[in-house]
Design a protein around this motif. Structure first.
Motif, PDB file in Angstrom:
ATOM      1  N   ASN A   1       0.858  -1.184   0.000  1.00 30.79           N
ATOM      2  CA  ASN A   1       0.000   0.000   0.000  1.00 30.79           C
ATOM      3  C   ASN A   1       0.897   1.236   0.000  1.00 30.79           C
ATOM      4  O   ASN A   1       1.788   1.353   0.838  1.00 30.79           O
ATOM      5  CB  ASN A   1      -0.900   0.055   1.241  1.00 30.79           C
ATOM      6  CG  ASN A   1      -1.871  -1.096   1.295  1.00 30.79           C
ATOM      7  OD1 ASN A   1      -2.522  -1.414   0.321  1.00 30.79           O
ATOM      8  ND2 ASN A   1      -1.956  -1.740   2.454  1.00 30.79           N
TER       9      ASN A   1
ATOM     10  N   LEU B   1       0.562   5.116   0.707  1.00 32.64           N
ATOM     11  CA  LEU B   1      -0.427   5.886   1.450  1.00 32.64           C
ATOM     12  C   LEU B   1      -0.435   7.360   1.076  1.00 32.64           C
ATOM     13  O   LEU B   1       0.608   7.987   0.946  1.00 32.64           O
ATOM     14  CB  LEU B   1      -0.160   5.738   2.952  1.00 32.64           C
ATOM     15  CG  LEU B   1      -0.208   4.281   3.428  1.00 32.64           C
ATOM     16  CD1 LEU B   1       0.595   4.095   4.676  1.00 32.64           C
ATOM     17  CD2 LEU B   1      -1.634   3.851   3.638  1.00 32.64           C
TER      18      LEU B   1
ATOM     19  N   THR C   1      -1.185  11.260   5.305  1.00 29.80           N
ATOM     20  CA  THR C   1       0.175  10.728   5.487  1.00 29.80           C
ATOM     21  C   THR C   1       1.007  11.123   4.277  1.00 29.80           C
ATOM     22  O   THR C   1       0.541  11.832   3.400  1.00 29.80           O
ATOM     23  CB  THR C   1       0.142   9.197   5.634  1.00 29.80           C
ATOM     24  OG1 THR C   1      -0.391   8.636   4.438  1.00 29.80           O
ATOM     25  CG2 THR C   1      -0.723   8.765   6.805  1.00 29.80           C
TER      26      THR C   1
ATOM     27  N   SER D   1      -3.148   0.261  -3.691  1.00 32.27           N
ATOM     28  CA  SER D   1      -2.724  -1.103  -3.363  1.00 32.27           C
ATOM     29  C   SER D   1      -2.239  -1.799  -4.626  1.00 32.27           C
ATOM     30  O   SER D   1      -2.856  -1.680  -5.681  1.00 32.27           O
ATOM     31  CB  SER D   1      -3.891  -1.899  -2.773  1.00 32.27           C
ATOM     32  OG  SER D   1      -4.311  -1.315  -1.562  1.00 32.27           O
TER      33      SER D   1
ATOM     34  N   LYS E   1       4.999   7.277   2.756  1.00 36.91           N
ATOM     35  CA  LYS E   1       4.686   6.197   3.694  1.00 36.91           C
ATOM     36  C   LYS E   1       4.109   5.011   2.935  1.00 36.91           C
ATOM     37  O   LYS E   1       3.223   5.160   2.094  1.00 36.91           O
ATOM     38  CB  LYS E   1       3.690   6.676   4.753  1.00 36.91           C
ATOM     39  CG  LYS E   1       3.451   5.673   5.871  1.00 36.91           C
ATOM     40  CD  LYS E   1       2.664   6.284   7.009  1.00 36.91           C
ATOM     41  CE  LYS E   1       2.536   5.319   8.165  1.00 36.91           C
ATOM     42  NZ  LYS E   1       1.826   5.924   9.298  1.00 36.91           N
TER      43      LYS E   1
ATOM     44  N   GLY F   1       2.847   0.718   3.414  1.00 36.50           N
ATOM     45  CA  GLY F   1       2.435  -0.320   4.349  1.00 36.50           C
ATOM     46  C   GLY F   1       2.316  -1.653   3.643  1.00 36.50           C
ATOM     47  O   GLY F   1       1.975  -1.722   2.465  1.00 36.50           O
TER      48      GLY F   1
ATOM     49  N   CYS G   1      -0.767  -6.243   5.816  1.00 41.34           N
ATOM     50  CA  CYS G   1      -2.020  -5.918   6.496  1.00 41.34           C
ATOM     51  C   CYS G   1      -3.020  -7.069   6.350  1.00 41.34           C
ATOM     52  O   CYS G   1      -3.063  -7.738   5.320  1.00 41.34           O
ATOM     53  CB  CYS G   1      -2.653  -4.665   5.891  1.00 41.34           C
ATOM     54  SG  CYS G   1      -1.557  -3.237   5.851  1.00 41.34           S
TER      55      CYS G   1
ATOM     56  N   CYS H   1      -0.418  -4.090   9.979  1.00 37.59           N
ATOM     57  CA  CYS H   1       0.443  -3.566   8.914  1.00 37.59           C
ATOM     58  C   CYS H   1       1.841  -3.254   9.440  1.00 37.59           C
ATOM     59  O   CYS H   1       2.011  -2.830  10.578  1.00 37.59           O
ATOM     60  CB  CYS H   1      -0.133  -2.282   8.335  1.00 37.59           C
ATOM     61  SG  CYS H   1      -1.728  -2.468   7.545  1.00 37.59           S
ATOM     62  N   THR H   2       2.806  -3.449   8.576  1.00 33.13           N
ATOM     63  CA  THR H   2       4.155  -2.971   8.812  1.00 33.13           C
ATOM     64  C   THR H   2       4.315  -1.722   7.956  1.00 33.13           C
ATOM     65  O   THR H   2       4.020  -1.750   6.766  1.00 33.13           O
ATOM     66  CB  THR H   2       5.195  -4.032   8.392  1.00 33.13           C
ATOM     67  OG1 THR H   2       4.983  -5.209   9.175  1.00 33.13           O
ATOM     68  CG2 THR H   2       6.605  -3.516   8.583  1.00 33.13           C
ATOM     69  N   TYR H   3       4.764  -0.630   8.570  1.00 33.80           N
ATOM     70  CA  TYR H   3       4.900   0.632   7.849  1.00 33.80           C
ATOM     71  C   TYR H   3       6.365   1.006   7.697  1.00 33.80           C
ATOM     72  O   TYR H   3       7.178   0.780   8.598  1.00 33.80           O
ATOM     73  CB  TYR H   3       4.169   1.766   8.580  1.00 33.80           C
ATOM     74  CG  TYR H   3       2.671   1.582   8.588  1.00 33.80           C
ATOM     75  CD1 TYR H   3       1.932   1.833   7.440  1.00 33.80           C
ATOM     76  CD2 TYR H   3       2.004   1.151   9.731  1.00 33.80           C
ATOM     77  CE1 TYR H   3       0.558   1.660   7.426  1.00 33.80           C
ATOM     78  CE2 TYR H   3       0.635   0.982   9.729  1.00 33.80           C
ATOM     79  CZ  TYR H   3      -0.089   1.227   8.584  1.00 33.80           C
ATOM     80  OH  TYR H   3      -1.449   1.052   8.562  1.00 33.80           O
TER      81      TYR H   3
ATOM     82  N   THR I   1       8.394   4.532   6.502  1.00 35.96           N
ATOM     83  CA  THR I   1       8.251   5.953   6.167  1.00 35.96           C
ATOM     84  C   THR I   1       9.624   6.532   5.848  1.00 35.96           C
ATOM     85  O   THR I   1      10.554   6.415   6.651  1.00 35.96           O
ATOM     86  CB  THR I   1       7.620   6.740   7.333  1.00 35.96           C
ATOM     87  OG1 THR I   1       6.351   6.173   7.662  1.00 35.96           O
ATOM     88  CG2 THR I   1       7.424   8.211   6.946  1.00 35.96           C
TER      89      THR I   1
END
Length: 171
Positions: free
Chosen positions: A82, A84, A88, A116, A147, A149, A152, A159-161, A163
């Motif tokens: 993803n 974002l 964000t 996505s 950012k 992700g 999820c 989710c692992t993000y 940035t």
């Protein structure tokens, strides 16, 4: 003055005008279109949680509009990714104004909130973030924070993000 935008989307490096102050009109004598000047090599990069994010720069892309480009690569395995937008992936100009992306694009998908797509291990995907209503007096970006992700669940949890924090960005 930074690059010249004659209409809402065409950006010129330079424009030579003949001004007729008596009639209040002008004639364009010469104009040099601005080329897409994203760097072919990464200007900066982060690697975190099996994802590599390469930053290729930001450019004026329309009237008071900036586009920032990244390329992301899954290093260890395929990922449902993803990119974002929304509140964000912010940028801050050199005057401390904050902007949220109006559009995020990746693999011919576009959204203002979330794009996505699937990342295949080792194959880079270009992700662009577009920001509107940039103050005309801004001369650079203090920071660009894209950012991303992944991992999820279907309801958006777990989710692992990752940035980015790319600083002192010219456009």
């Amino acid at each position: 003055m930074r690059d010249v935008v004659v209409d809402d989307t065409t950006v010129y490096d330079s424009v030579t005008l003949k001004l007729d102050l008596a009639s209040g009109t002008f004639t364009i004598l010469d104009a040099t279109l601005k080329k897409d000047h994203f760097s072919s090599i990464a200007l900066d990069s982060i690697t975190e949680n099996g994802l590599k994010v390469d930053f290729h720069g930001c450019a004026l892309s329309g009237k008071n509009q900036i586009t920032c480009m990244t390329k992301i690569v899954a290093l260890d395995n395929n990922l449902a990714m993803n990119a974002l937008g929304g509140a964000t992936s912010n940028i801050y100009d050199n005057l401390s104004n904050q902007y949220n992306p109006s559009t995020v694009t990746a693999l011919d998908k576009t959204s203002s909130i979330l794009v996505s797509f699937n990342l295949i291990q080792g194959i880079p995907v270009e992700v662009k973030f577009i920001y509107n209503n940039i103050k005309p007096t801004a001369e650079s970006l203090s920071i660009f924070q894209p950012k991303f992700g992944f991992g999820c669940t279907i309801d958006g949890f777990g989710c692992t993000y990752v940035t980015g924090n790319f600083t002192d960005v010219a456009f």
